[in-house]
Design a protein around this motif. Structure first.
Motif, PDB file in Angstrom:
ATOM      1  N   SER A 154     -14.984  21.379  24.296  1.00 48.16           N
ATOM      2  CA  SER A 154     -15.996  21.392  25.358  1.00 48.16           C
ATOM      3  C   SER A 154     -17.039  20.299  25.138  1.00 48.16           C
ATOM      4  O   SER A 154     -17.437  19.617  26.087  1.00 48.16           O
ATOM      5  N   ILE A 155     -17.466  20.130  23.905  1.00 46.28           N
ATOM      6  CA  ILE A 155     -18.456  19.093  23.592  1.00 46.28           C
ATOM      7  C   ILE A 155     -17.877  17.697  23.837  1.00 46.28           C
ATOM      8  O   ILE A 155     -18.539  16.831  24.416  1.00 46.28           O
ATOM      9  N   ILE A 156     -16.656  17.498  23.417  1.00 46.80           N
ATOM     10  CA  ILE A 156     -16.005  16.196  23.642  1.00 46.80           C
ATOM     11  C   ILE A 156     -15.883  15.930  25.141  1.00 46.80           C
ATOM     12  O   ILE A 156     -16.154  14.823  25.615  1.00 46.80           O
ATOM     13  N   THR A 157     -15.510  16.949  25.897  1.00 44.29           N
ATOM     14  CA  THR A 157     -15.358  16.793  27.345  1.00 44.29           C
ATOM     15  C   THR A 157     -16.688  16.441  27.994  1.00 44.29           C
ATOM     16  O   THR A 157     -16.761  15.524  28.813  1.00 44.29           O
TER      17      THR A 157
ATOM     18  N   MET B 116       0.479  21.643  21.170  1.00 43.92           N
ATOM     19  CA  MET B 116      -0.378  20.870  22.075  1.00 43.92           C
ATOM     20  C   MET B 116      -0.307  21.448  23.491  1.00 43.92           C
ATOM     21  O   MET B 116      -1.335  21.575  24.163  1.00 43.92           O
ATOM     22  N   ALA B 117       0.885  21.796  23.925  1.00 48.09           N
ATOM     23  CA  ALA B 117       1.052  22.384  25.259  1.00 48.09           C
ATOM     24  C   ALA B 117       0.268  23.694  25.372  1.00 48.09           C
ATOM     25  O   ALA B 117      -0.329  23.987  26.410  1.00 48.09           O
ATOM     26  N   LYS B 118       0.253  24.463  24.285  1.00 49.91           N
ATOM     27  CA  LYS B 118      -0.490  25.723  24.281  1.00 49.91           C
ATOM     28  C   LYS B 118      -1.989  25.464  24.433  1.00 49.91           C
ATOM     29  O   LYS B 118      -2.672  26.158  25.196  1.00 49.91           O
ATOM     30  N   VAL B 119      -2.495  24.477  23.724  1.00 48.89           N
ATOM     31  CA  VAL B 119      -3.915  24.124  23.831  1.00 48.89           C
ATOM     32  C   VAL B 119      -4.239  23.674  25.253  1.00 48.89           C
ATOM     33  O   VAL B 119      -5.252  24.078  25.824  1.00 48.89           O
ATOM     34  N   ILE B 120      -3.370  22.855  25.810  1.00 49.39           N
ATOM     35  CA  ILE B 120      -3.596  22.366  27.182  1.00 49.39           C
ATOM     36  C   ILE B 120      -3.624  23.536  28.152  1.00 49.39           C
ATOM     37  O   ILE B 120      -4.520  23.637  28.998  1.00 49.39           O
ATOM     38  N   ASP B 121      -2.652  24.431  28.042  1.00 45.26           N
ATOM     39  CA  ASP B 121      -2.614  25.601  28.923  1.00 45.26           C
ATOM     40  C   ASP B 121      -3.852  26.471  28.770  1.00 45.26           C
ATOM     41  O   ASP B 121      -4.398  26.986  29.742  1.00 45.26           O
ATOM     42  N   GLN B 122      -4.292  26.626  27.549  1.00 43.15           N
ATOM     43  CA  GLN B 122      -5.398  27.523  27.263  1.00 43.15           C
ATOM     44  C   GLN B 122      -6.748  26.951  27.687  1.00 43.15           C
ATOM     45  O   GLN B 122      -7.613  27.690  28.163  1.00 43.15           O
ATOM     46  N   TYR B 123      -6.950  25.640  27.563  1.00 42.31           N
ATOM     47  CA  TYR B 123      -8.286  25.072  27.762  1.00 42.31           C
ATOM     48  C   TYR B 123      -8.417  24.115  28.946  1.00 42.31           C
ATOM     49  O   TYR B 123      -9.533  23.672  29.241  1.00 42.31           O
ATOM     50  N   ALA B 124      -7.348  23.784  29.621  1.00 40.63           N
ATOM     51  CA  ALA B 124      -7.426  22.796  30.705  1.00 40.63           C
ATOM     52  C   ALA B 124      -8.423  23.208  31.788  1.00 40.63           C
ATOM     53  O   ALA B 124      -9.232  22.392  32.235  1.00 40.63           O
ATOM     54  N   ARG B 125      -8.388  24.449  32.198  1.00 46.95           N
ATOM     55  CA  ARG B 125      -9.286  24.906  33.267  1.00 46.95           C
ATOM     56  C   ARG B 125     -10.754  24.816  32.828  1.00 46.95           C
ATOM     57  O   ARG B 125     -11.611  24.363  33.583  1.00 46.95           O
ATOM     58  N   LEU B 126     -11.040  25.230  31.615  1.00 44.86           N
ATOM     59  CA  LEU B 126     -12.408  25.155  31.090  1.00 44.86           C
ATOM     60  C   LEU B 126     -12.893  23.704  31.047  1.00 44.86           C
ATOM     61  O   LEU B 126     -13.991  23.387  31.512  1.00 44.86           O
ATOM     62  N   LEU B 127     -12.076  22.820  30.501  1.00 41.99           N
ATOM     63  CA  LEU B 127     -12.473  21.415  30.379  1.00 41.99           C
ATOM     64  C   LEU B 127     -12.626  20.768  31.754  1.00 41.99           C
ATOM     65  O   LEU B 127     -13.521  19.941  31.970  1.00 41.99           O
TER      66      LEU B 127
ATOM     67  N   GLU C 257      -8.805  12.258  34.668  1.00 45.50           N
ATOM     68  CA  GLU C 257      -8.738  11.281  33.584  1.00 45.50           C
ATOM     69  C   GLU C 257      -9.617  11.690  32.405  1.00 45.50           C
ATOM     70  O   GLU C 257      -9.235  11.508  31.248  1.00 45.50           O
ATOM     71  N   CYS C 258     -10.769  12.240  32.710  1.00 43.64           N
ATOM     72  CA  CYS C 258     -11.678  12.678  31.655  1.00 43.64           C
ATOM     73  C   CYS C 258     -11.023  13.781  30.823  1.00 43.64           C
ATOM     74  O   CYS C 258     -11.024  13.728  29.591  1.00 43.64           O
ATOM     75  N   VAL C 259     -10.449  14.772  31.479  1.00 45.97           N
ATOM     76  CA  VAL C 259      -9.797  15.879  30.778  1.00 45.97           C
ATOM     77  C   VAL C 259      -8.579  15.364  30.007  1.00 45.97           C
ATOM     78  O   VAL C 259      -8.370  15.725  28.843  1.00 45.97           O
ATOM     79  N   ALA C 260      -7.799  14.497  30.631  1.00 45.52           N
ATOM     80  CA  ALA C 260      -6.630  13.927  29.950  1.00 45.52           C
ATOM     81  C   ALA C 260      -7.055  13.145  28.712  1.00 45.52           C
ATOM     82  O   ALA C 260      -6.402  13.234  27.658  1.00 45.52           O
TER      83      ALA C 260
ATOM     84  N   THR D  44     -13.620  22.298  34.455  1.00 45.97           N
ATOM     85  CA  THR D  44     -14.885  22.800  34.986  1.00 45.97           C
ATOM     86  C   THR D  44     -16.068  22.030  34.403  1.00 45.97           C
ATOM     87  O   THR D  44     -17.004  21.665  35.122  1.00 45.97           O
ATOM     88  N   ILE D  45     -16.010  21.758  33.126  1.00 44.39           N
ATOM     89  CA  ILE D  45     -17.101  21.018  32.459  1.00 44.39           C
ATOM     90  C   ILE D  45     -17.185  19.595  32.998  1.00 44.39           C
ATOM     91  O   ILE D  45     -18.260  19.124  33.378  1.00 44.39           O
ATOM     92  N   ALA D  46     -16.050  18.915  33.053  1.00 40.20           N
ATOM     93  CA  ALA D  46     -16.034  17.530  33.539  1.00 40.20           C
ATOM     94  C   ALA D  46     -16.449  17.456  35.006  1.00 40.20           C
ATOM     95  O   ALA D  46     -17.213  16.574  35.409  1.00 40.20           O
ATOM     96  N   ASP D  47     -15.981  18.396  35.798  1.00 38.72           N
ATOM     97  CA  ASP D  47     -16.301  18.402  37.224  1.00 38.72           C
ATOM     98  C   ASP D  47     -17.792  18.640  37.451  1.00 38.72           C
ATOM     99  O   ASP D  47     -18.391  18.048  38.342  1.00 38.72           O
ATOM    100  N   ALA D  48     -18.402  19.490  36.648  1.00 36.73           N
ATOM    101  CA  ALA D  48     -19.830  19.761  36.786  1.00 36.73           C
ATOM    102  C   ALA D  48     -20.656  18.499  36.542  1.00 36.73           C
ATOM    103  O   ALA D  48     -21.668  18.264  37.207  1.00 36.73           O
ATOM    104  N   VAL D  49     -20.227  17.678  35.608  1.00 34.08           N
ATOM    105  CA  VAL D  49     -20.956  16.434  35.298  1.00 34.08           C
ATOM    106  C   VAL D  49     -20.676  15.359  36.342  1.00 34.08           C
ATOM    107  O   VAL D  49     -21.576  14.639  36.771  1.00 34.08           O
ATOM    108  N   LEU D  50     -19.430  15.270  36.805  1.00 32.86           N
ATOM    109  CA  LEU D  50     -19.015  14.166  37.661  1.00 32.86           C
ATOM    110  C   LEU D  50     -19.058  14.469  39.160  1.00 32.86           C
ATOM    111  O   LEU D  50     -18.722  13.609  39.964  1.00 32.86           O
TER     112      LEU D  50
END
Length: 184
Positions: free
Chosen positions: A76-79, A18-29, A48-51, A31-37
């Motif tokens: 990305s879709i879930i985010t 799980m930590a690996k997934v978070i490290d790998q995708y946190a920045r991408l997610l 909170e959205c990314v978490a 960016t996606i959430a920030d673009a919408v919000l």
């Protein structure tokens, strides 16, 4: 590690995976959430959205199907979906006290309204409109939201929002004309 292997480990509550997934995708997610919000949300809303997405992955890893696509795309879709839902919720809950004077000026129907009595007539005319019409007028002329933003927040098409705005203003003009005749 392949996506299927990572998911299998997360299903078995492997915190390192799980930590690996978070490290790998946190920045991408992020960016996606920030673009919408970006227009209505705060940094905390984006966090909170990314978490929420990572919590969802931890609790529902079985919902990911590696045969349908990559983990990156699925997250990305879930985010994006969660961010849009949060955006709508924030737009609906942003209730600032309505200052009638500002609202009336922005509605641009007040050129002939000089006295407080006439302004009161306009406000009563606004209250005669349907709730949806009042909500859209308020969002457009008080909160100065663009039709696209209103459409997203209310789950309507931009064309529908524009039509409601047009018709609501027409109704207001007619109501005011009728009231003017009654007063004379």
């Amino acid at each position: 590690m392949q996506d299927a292997q990572i998911i299998e480990k997360i299903k078995h509550k492997d915190e390192a995976a799980m930590a690996k997934v978070i490290d790998q995708y946190a920045r991408l997610l992020w960016t996606i959430a920030d673009a919408v919000l970006e227009k209505v949300g705060t940094t905390q809303d984006v966090e909170e959205c990314v978490a929420d997405v990572f919590i969802y992955l931890w609790q529902h890893a079985e919902n990911y199907n590696p045969e349908k696509g990559k983990l990156k795309v699925w997250l990305s879709i879930i985010t994006r979906t969660r961010a849009i839902n949060r955006y709508r919720k924030l737009c609906q809950s942003q209730a600032l006290p309505l200052q009638e004077e500002i609202f009336l000026q922005r509605l641009d129907l007040t050129e002939h309204l000089e006295s407080q009595e006439k302004k009161t007539l306009l406000l009563s005319a606004i209250n005669l409109l349907k709730e949806e019409e009042r909500d859209i007028l308020t969002r457009r002329y008080y909160y100065e939201q663009k039709p696209k933003t209103i459409a997203t927040a209310l789950g309507l098409s931009v064309k529908r929002v524009e039509n409601i705005l047009y018709r609501a203003k027409q109704k207001l003009r007619q109501i005011l004309a009728d009231q003017k005749e009654v007063l004379l």
